[in-house]
Motif scaffolding. Structure first.
Motif: not given
Length: 44
Positions: A20-31
Motif C-alpha cells: 500500500l502507498t502511504n496515502d492508502e495506509i493513512n486512509v485505512l488507519l483513519n477509518v
C-alpha cells in the motif's frame, strides 16, 4: 471421520497483495471510529 477426511481440498491460485502507498495506509488507519472502545481497539 473418514468421510470428512475424504473431502478433497480446494485448489486455487492465491491472491497476491501489493504494498500500500502511504496515502492508502493513512486512509485505512483513519477509518475506525476512535471515540468508542472498539474503534480504539481496531486503531491500535
Amino acid at each position: 471421520m473418514q468421510p470428512v477426511l475424504a473431502i478433497p481440498e480446494k485448489r486455487q491460485d492465491r491472491f497476491t497483495f501489493d504494498y500500500l502507498t502511504n496515502d492508502e495506509i493513512n486512509v485505512l488507519l483513519n477509518v475506525p471510529y476512535r471515540t468508542c472502545w472498539y474503534g480504539r481497539r481496531d486503531y491500535s
